[in-house]
Design an enzyme around this catalytic site. Structure first.
Site, PDB file in Angstrom:
ATOM      1  CB  ILE A   1     -35.373  24.561  31.922  1.00 53.10           C
ATOM      2  CG1 ILE A   1     -35.471  24.418  30.377  1.00 53.10           C
ATOM      3  CG2 ILE A   1     -35.952  25.888  32.384  1.00 53.10           C
ATOM      4  CD1 ILE A   1     -34.769  25.473  29.582  1.00 53.10           C
ATOM      5  N   GLY A   2     -34.198  23.166  34.490  1.00 57.44           N
ATOM      6  CA  GLY A   2     -34.043  22.975  35.944  1.00 57.44           C
ATOM      7  C   GLY A   2     -35.129  23.621  36.790  1.00 57.44           C
ATOM      8  CG  LEU A   3     -38.072  21.716  37.859  1.00 53.78           C
ATOM      9  CD1 LEU A   3     -37.112  20.850  38.650  1.00 53.78           C
ATOM     10  CD2 LEU A   3     -39.479  21.367  38.235  1.00 53.78           C
TER      11      LEU A   3
ATOM     12  CB  CYS B   1     -38.027  16.990  36.057  1.00 55.38           C
ATOM     13  SG  CYS B   1     -36.786  18.180  35.490  1.00 55.38           S
TER      14      CYS B   1
ATOM     15  N   GLY C   1     -45.295  20.163  22.203  1.00 51.66           N
ATOM     16  CA  GLY C   1     -44.274  20.805  23.025  1.00 51.66           C
ATOM     17  C   GLY C   1     -43.290  21.612  22.200  1.00 51.66           C
TER      18      GLY C   1
HETATM   19  O1  RRO Z   1     -37.425  22.417  33.847  1.00 50.61           O
HETATM   20  C1  RRO Z   1     -36.886  21.486  33.226  1.00 50.61           C
HETATM   21  O2  RRO Z   1     -35.656  21.422  33.050  1.00 50.61           O
HETATM   22  C2  RRO Z   1     -37.667  20.366  32.650  1.00 50.61           C
HETATM   23  C3  RRO Z   1     -38.715  19.742  33.294  1.00 50.61           C
HETATM   24 BR1  RRO Z   1     -39.377  20.320  34.920  1.00 50.61          BR
HETATM   25  C4  RRO Z   1     -39.315  18.586  32.704  1.00 50.61           C
HETATM   26  O3  RRO Z   1     -40.233  17.962  33.245  1.00 50.61           O
HETATM   27  N1  RRO Z   1     -38.837  18.163  31.523  1.00 50.61           N
HETATM   28  C5  RRO Z   1     -37.827  18.795  30.892  1.00 50.61           C
HETATM   29  O4  RRO Z   1     -37.419  18.356  29.801  1.00 50.61           O
HETATM   30  N2  RRO Z   1     -37.244  19.891  31.460  1.00 50.61           N
END
Ligand code: RRO
Length: 290
Positions: A72-74, A131, A265
């Site tokens: 996803i990349g925050l 992350c 989750g």
């Molecule tokens: O946003 C993400 O890609 C992401 C985050 Br910040 C994280 O802490 N763990 C994850 O699996 N994806």
């Protein structure tokens, strides 16, 4: 089933894993019912960064037989708009709010924590040093010294509980947890996702826009149990355990391994009410003899 966690009273031990349940979007879909039957005993926000972020290029998800890989990349609107637009709405939820933050330097994390410290809506902060989809975030959480330096900078900035979210991609997760404890963390949470890769069957090239991603779901459950057990033995701090929890029995396993709270989750993507179901399954299991 009610439980006290870092001085916060919770109705039961099941919360959400950061980034896996959007309470504001859920409110649009479920309306008042969301507040009447909120699935978690506390709400953990998706990671907030200082500046707004678009996130990683698509595709961002790959489904596995027993879970998924995300890259996803925050993506998020950044601190300023989070404080102005989202936090007041999250503050109306019927449960305490934990805000998850990530910075690209210690000063950035301190700025995030300092701003959130001033807000009454925030019960606690979770520092995302794990992350898998942003290189610098991972490096901070994989190295005990980096975690010590981060807490040294951030701990004086807030009196609110600080939960450090640990990575399973560290060579010695117990050492990282001990570093968090000795430098003032209030609790630790684990596991974040494990780095993985899926190949496009047609091209043979990485499927995800970010090349690699984070593996979650039942595929990682046994790893979570092992790492929670290691960390619970390494530190006295409260532990939030997560990784592939889909049923009450899975939550019970993590608690038997040493978790005080359990986060759900990936299962919430399949069943948005999973948190409530797992809490009631756990209640039944805890009431009956083993
Ligand atoms: O946003 C993400 O890609 C992401 C985050 Br910040 C994280 O802490 N763990 C994850 O699996 N994806």
């Amino acid at each position: 089933m009610s439980i006290s966690f870092c001085g916060i009273e919770l109705a039961h031990p099941i919360i959400n894993a950061s980034g896996t349940f959007d309470a504001i979007a859920a409110e649009r879909v479920f309306g008042a019912e969301l507040h009447e039957r909120f699935p978690f005993a506390a709400f953990v926000s998706k990671t907030v960064t200082l500046a707004p972020r678009q996130g990683n290029p698509p595709p961002r998800l790959w489904e596995l037989g027993a879970g998924m890989i995300n890259s996803i990349g925050l993506p998020n609107k950044g601190l300023e708009r989070f404080l102005a637009e989202d936090l007041p709405r999250l503050g109306d939820l019927p449960v305490p709010v934990i805000v998850n933050v990530m910075g690209f330097s210690r000063d950035e994390v301190a700025e995030l924590v300092g701003a959130l410290d001033e807000r009454d809506e925030v019960a606690a902060l979770e520092l995302n040093v794990s992350c898998p989809n942003v290189e610098s975030g991972l490096v901070m959480g994989a190295d005990p010294r980096e975690v010590e330096l981060l807490l040294g900078r951030v701990r004086p900035v807030t009196g609110k509980p600080l939960i450090v979210k640990l990575t399973p991609n560290a060579s010695d997760v117990g050492a990282v947890a001990r570093a968090a404890e000795s430098s003032g963390a209030s609790a630790v949470s684990l596991i974040n996702t494990l780095r993985g890769m899926a190949l496009d069957p047609a091209s043979g090239r990485p499927w995800l826009g970010g090349r690699t991603g984070g593996v979650s779901g039942p595929a990682v459950r046994a790893i979570a149990v092992a790492q929670v057990a290691t960390v619970a033995q390494a530190v006295e701090l409260p532990v939030v355990g997560m990784g592939g929890v889909a049923q009450g029995g899975d939550a019970l396993d993590l608690m038997r391994a040493g978790a005080d709270l359990v986060a759900v989750g990936t299962e919430s993507f399949r069943d948005p009410a999973a948190g409530l179901r797992i809490a009631s399954e756990l209640r039944l299991l805890s009431a009956s003899p083993a």
